[in-house]
Design a protein around this motif. Structure first.
Motif, PDB file in Angstrom:
ATOM      1  N   GLY A  53       1.117  -0.571  -0.055  1.00 34.98           N
ATOM      2  CA  GLY A  53      -0.027  -0.374   0.108  1.00 34.98           C
ATOM      3  C   GLY A  53       0.688   1.268   0.510  1.00 34.98           C
ATOM      4  N   GLN A  54       1.834   1.456   0.524  1.00 29.35           N
ATOM      5  CA  GLN A  54       2.942   2.260   0.422  1.00 29.35           C
ATOM      6  C   GLN A  54       3.736   2.305  -0.252  1.00 29.35           C
ATOM      7  OE1 GLN A  54       4.650   2.462   4.534  1.00 29.35           O
ATOM      8  NE2 GLN A  54       2.666   2.061   5.715  1.00 29.35           N
ATOM      9  N   HIS A  55       3.654   1.564  -1.240  1.00 23.74           N
ATOM     10  CA  HIS A  55       4.957   1.350  -2.335  1.00 23.74           C
ATOM     11  C   HIS A  55       4.654   2.129  -3.720  1.00 23.74           C
ATOM     12  CE1 HIS A  55       7.536   0.313  -5.371  1.00 23.74           C
ATOM     13  NE2 HIS A  55       7.673  -0.845  -4.606  1.00 23.74           N
ATOM     14  N   PRO A  56       5.927   2.820  -4.434  1.00 26.13           N
ATOM     15  CA  PRO A  56       4.587   4.495  -5.512  1.00 26.13           C
ATOM     16  C   PRO A  56       4.635   3.410  -6.382  1.00 26.13           C
ATOM     17  CG  PRO A  56       7.562   4.559  -4.885  1.00 26.13           C
ATOM     18  CD  PRO A  56       6.791   2.967  -3.998  1.00 26.13           C
ATOM     19  N   ALA A  57       4.993   1.857  -6.883  1.00 23.40           N
ATOM     20  CA  ALA A  57       4.474   1.474  -7.991  1.00 23.40           C
ATOM     21  C   ALA A  57       2.481   0.397  -7.585  1.00 23.40           C
ATOM     22  CB  ALA A  57       5.247   0.672  -8.367  1.00 23.40           C
ATOM     23  N   LEU A  58       2.518   1.074  -6.813  1.00 23.87           N
ATOM     24  CA  LEU A  58       0.893  -0.117  -6.228  1.00 23.87           C
ATOM     25  C   LEU A  58       0.013   0.718  -7.007  1.00 23.87           C
ATOM     26  CD1 LEU A  58      -1.150  -1.189  -4.154  1.00 23.87           C
ATOM     27  CD2 LEU A  58      -1.380   1.438  -3.212  1.00 23.87           C
ATOM     28  N   SER A  59      -0.541  -0.507  -7.932  1.00 22.52           N
ATOM     29  CA  SER A  59      -1.316  -0.226  -8.554  1.00 22.52           C
ATOM     30  C   SER A  59      -3.006  -1.132  -7.678  1.00 22.52           C
ATOM     31  CB  SER A  59      -0.738  -0.946  -9.839  1.00 22.52           C
ATOM     32  OG  SER A  59      -2.660  -1.164 -10.803  1.00 22.52           O
ATOM     33  N   THR A 119     -15.535   6.027   1.001  1.00 17.15           N
ATOM     34  CA  THR A 119     -14.635   6.464  -0.224  1.00 17.15           C
ATOM     35  C   THR A 119     -13.346   5.739  -0.949  1.00 17.15           C
ATOM     36  OG1 THR A 119     -12.622   7.420   1.348  1.00 17.15           O
ATOM     37  CG2 THR A 119     -14.655   8.385   0.732  1.00 17.15           C
ATOM     38  N   THR A 120     -12.877   5.616  -2.213  1.00 15.72           N
ATOM     39  CA  THR A 120     -11.661   5.152  -2.461  1.00 15.72           C
ATOM     40  C   THR A 120     -10.383   5.224  -1.036  1.00 15.72           C
ATOM     41  OG1 THR A 120     -10.686   6.898  -3.991  1.00 15.72           O
ATOM     42  CG2 THR A 120     -12.087   4.786  -4.951  1.00 15.72           C
ATOM     43  N   SER A 121     -10.588   6.953  -0.711  1.00 17.60           N
ATOM     44  CA  SER A 121      -9.388   6.914   0.196  1.00 17.60           C
ATOM     45  C   SER A 121      -9.330   6.224   1.484  1.00 17.60           C
ATOM     46  CB  SER A 121      -9.082   8.609   0.142  1.00 17.60           C
ATOM     47  OG  SER A 121     -10.143   8.878   0.621  1.00 17.60           O
ATOM     48  N   ASP A 122     -10.746   5.687   2.066  1.00 13.65           N
ATOM     49  CA  ASP A 122     -11.166   5.023   3.099  1.00 13.65           C
ATOM     50  C   ASP A 122     -10.091   3.836   2.809  1.00 13.65           C
ATOM     51  OD1 ASP A 122     -12.583   6.217   4.562  1.00 13.65           O
ATOM     52  OD2 ASP A 122     -13.958   6.345   3.787  1.00 13.65           O
ATOM     53  N   VAL A 123      -9.863   3.325   1.228  1.00 14.22           N
ATOM     54  CA  VAL A 123      -9.449   2.410   0.794  1.00 14.22           C
ATOM     55  C   VAL A 123      -7.903   1.985   0.895  1.00 14.22           C
ATOM     56  CG1 VAL A 123      -9.281  -0.189  -0.851  1.00 14.22           C
ATOM     57  CG2 VAL A 123     -11.825   0.869  -0.378  1.00 14.22           C
ATOM     58  N   LEU A 124      -7.306   2.874   0.459  1.00 11.07           N
ATOM     59  CA  LEU A 124      -6.109   3.169   0.208  1.00 11.07           C
ATOM     60  C   LEU A 124      -5.389   3.218   2.405  1.00 11.07           C
ATOM     61  CD1 LEU A 124      -3.563   3.487  -0.675  1.00 11.07           C
ATOM     62  CD2 LEU A 124      -3.865   5.977  -2.210  1.00 11.07           C
ATOM     63  N   TYR A 125      -6.689   4.013   2.546  1.00 12.31           N
ATOM     64  CA  TYR A 125      -6.019   3.789   3.663  1.00 12.31           C
ATOM     65  C   TYR A 125      -5.478   3.061   4.822  1.00 12.31           C
ATOM     66  CZ  TYR A 125      -5.255   6.510   8.752  1.00 12.31           C
ATOM     67  OH  TYR A 125      -4.969   6.473  10.069  1.00 12.31           O
ATOM     68  N   LEU A 126      -6.920   1.873   4.471  1.00 10.21           N
ATOM     69  CA  LEU A 126      -6.787   0.433   4.860  1.00 10.21           C
ATOM     70  C   LEU A 126      -5.404  -0.230   4.166  1.00 10.21           C
ATOM     71  CD1 LEU A 126      -9.835  -0.885   4.653  1.00 10.21           C
ATOM     72  CD2 LEU A 126      -8.893  -0.060   7.581  1.00 10.21           C
ATOM     73  N   LEU A 127      -5.052  -0.153   3.572  1.00 11.65           N
ATOM     74  CA  LEU A 127      -3.851  -0.704   2.630  1.00 11.65           C
ATOM     75  C   LEU A 127      -2.918  -0.393   3.965  1.00 11.65           C
ATOM     76  CD1 LEU A 127      -4.559  -0.757  -1.086  1.00 11.65           C
ATOM     77  CD2 LEU A 127      -4.696  -2.781   1.398  1.00 11.65           C
ATOM     78  N   ARG A 128      -2.593   0.873   4.114  1.00 10.16           N
ATOM     79  CA  ARG A 128      -1.517   1.698   4.795  1.00 10.16           C
ATOM     80  C   ARG A 128      -1.385   1.099   5.836  1.00 10.16           C
ATOM     81  NH1 ARG A 128      -1.114   6.833   0.888  1.00 10.16           N
ATOM     82  NH2 ARG A 128      -0.438   5.673  -1.386  1.00 10.16           N
ATOM     83  N   GLU A 170     -15.708   8.414  10.588  1.00 11.07           N
ATOM     84  CA  GLU A 170     -16.266   8.949  11.483  1.00 11.07           C
ATOM     85  C   GLU A 170     -16.329   7.384  13.031  1.00 11.07           C
ATOM     86  OE1 GLU A 170     -20.301  10.141  10.153  1.00 11.07           O
ATOM     87  OE2 GLU A 170     -19.288  11.452   9.251  1.00 11.07           O
ATOM     88  N   GLY A 171     -14.838   7.013  13.067  1.00 10.46           N
ATOM     89  CA  GLY A 171     -14.828   6.146  14.570  1.00 10.46           C
ATOM     90  C   GLY A 171     -14.962   4.572  14.358  1.00 10.46           C
ATOM     91  N   ARG A 172     -16.129   4.449  12.809  1.00 10.62           N
ATOM     92  CA  ARG A 172     -16.747   2.823  12.689  1.00 10.62           C
ATOM     93  C   ARG A 172     -15.552   2.016  11.640  1.00 10.62           C
ATOM     94  NH1 ARG A 172     -21.762   3.477   9.493  1.00 10.62           N
ATOM     95  NH2 ARG A 172     -21.922   1.510   9.588  1.00 10.62           N
ATOM     96  N   ASP A 173     -14.894   1.398  12.346  1.00 12.48           N
ATOM     97  CA  ASP A 173     -14.201   0.168  11.696  1.00 12.48           C
ATOM     98  C   ASP A 173     -14.258  -0.242   9.985  1.00 12.48           C
ATOM     99  OD1 ASP A 173     -12.838   0.080  13.923  1.00 12.48           O
ATOM    100  OD2 ASP A 173     -12.504  -1.939  13.392  1.00 12.48           O
ATOM    101  N   VAL A 174     -13.938   0.353   8.989  1.00 12.24           N
ATOM    102  CA  VAL A 174     -14.072  -0.101   7.554  1.00 12.24           C
ATOM    103  C   VAL A 174     -13.362  -1.800   7.312  1.00 12.24           C
ATOM    104  CG1 VAL A 174     -13.615   0.296   5.458  1.00 12.24           C
ATOM    105  CG2 VAL A 174     -14.448   2.517   7.187  1.00 12.24           C
ATOM    106  N   ALA A 175     -13.788  -2.024   6.404  1.00  6.63           N
ATOM    107  CA  ALA A 175     -13.515  -4.020   6.425  1.00  6.63           C
ATOM    108  C   ALA A 175     -13.012  -3.576   4.786  1.00  6.63           C
ATOM    109  CB  ALA A 175     -13.195  -5.117   6.406  1.00  6.63           C
ATOM    110  N   ALA A 176     -11.983  -4.127   4.084  1.00  6.03           N
ATOM    111  CA  ALA A 176     -11.711  -4.632   2.893  1.00  6.03           C
ATOM    112  C   ALA A 176     -11.440  -5.697   2.557  1.00  6.03           C
ATOM    113  CB  ALA A 176     -11.424  -3.166   2.185  1.00  6.03           C
ATOM    114  N   VAL A 177     -11.906  -6.411   1.475  1.00 12.75           N
ATOM    115  CA  VAL A 177     -11.538  -7.878   1.303  1.00 12.75           C
ATOM    116  C   VAL A 177     -10.172  -7.743  -0.039  1.00 12.75           C
ATOM    117  CG1 VAL A 177     -12.827 -10.346   0.582  1.00 12.75           C
ATOM    118  CG2 VAL A 177     -13.547  -8.907   2.245  1.00 12.75           C
ATOM    119  N   VAL A 178      -9.018  -7.791   0.330  1.00 13.32           N
ATOM    120  CA  VAL A 178      -8.213  -7.487  -1.357  1.00 13.32           C
ATOM    121  C   VAL A 178      -7.190  -8.693  -1.473  1.00 13.32           C
ATOM    122  CG1 VAL A 178      -8.111  -5.369  -0.272  1.00 13.32           C
ATOM    123  CG2 VAL A 178      -6.713  -6.717   0.805  1.00 13.32           C
TER     124      VAL A 178
END
Length: 114
Positions: free
Chosen positions: A18-24, A41-50, A79-87
């Motif tokens: 998630g932190q790699h500059p070549a992330l796709s 949001t997609t930024s939530d997903v990116l934040y989760l990955l990182r 807003e304080g809730r946990d988000v999850a992504a299956v990746v």
């Protein structure tokens, strides 16, 4: 890194990807729809990955040799809730396929498993 990873190793590996500059990132159609339906949001997903955590063992992905991991945590927009992504991550190519996203406190209402 040889998969499947333990939850601890998956946390570190996915964060590194998630932190790699070549992330796709690639989103399944289902994931895109769930983002809209759930106001995530997609930024939530990116934040989760990182910054997120993997707590559970992986399950096999549909493509042989790949595994699905559920990464979760709080994000700046949640807003304080946990988000999850299956990746489905690929450490060698620094790619992540997002299968679905969800609110952790609403999982009991979601069909299917990871």
């Amino acid at each position: 890194m040889t998969e499947p990873w333990s939850p601890t190793n998956a946390t570190y590996a996915i964060r590194e990807i998630g932190q790699h500059p070549a992330l796709s990132l690639a989103y399944k159609v289902h994931a895109t729809q769930r983002l809209l339906d759930r106001g995530i949001t997609t930024s939530d997903v990116l934040y989760l990955l990182r910054n997120g955590y993997v707590y559970d063992d992986p399950s096999s992905a549909t493509q042989h040799g790949y595994f699905r991991y559920k990464i979760q945590g709080k994000t700046p927009n949640s807003e304080g809730r946990d988000v999850a992504a299956v990746v489905v991550p690929n450490y060698n190519t620094k790619t992540v396929k997002v299968v679905t996203v969800m609110w952790v406190d609403e999982q009991s209402t979601c069909a299917g498993t990871i």
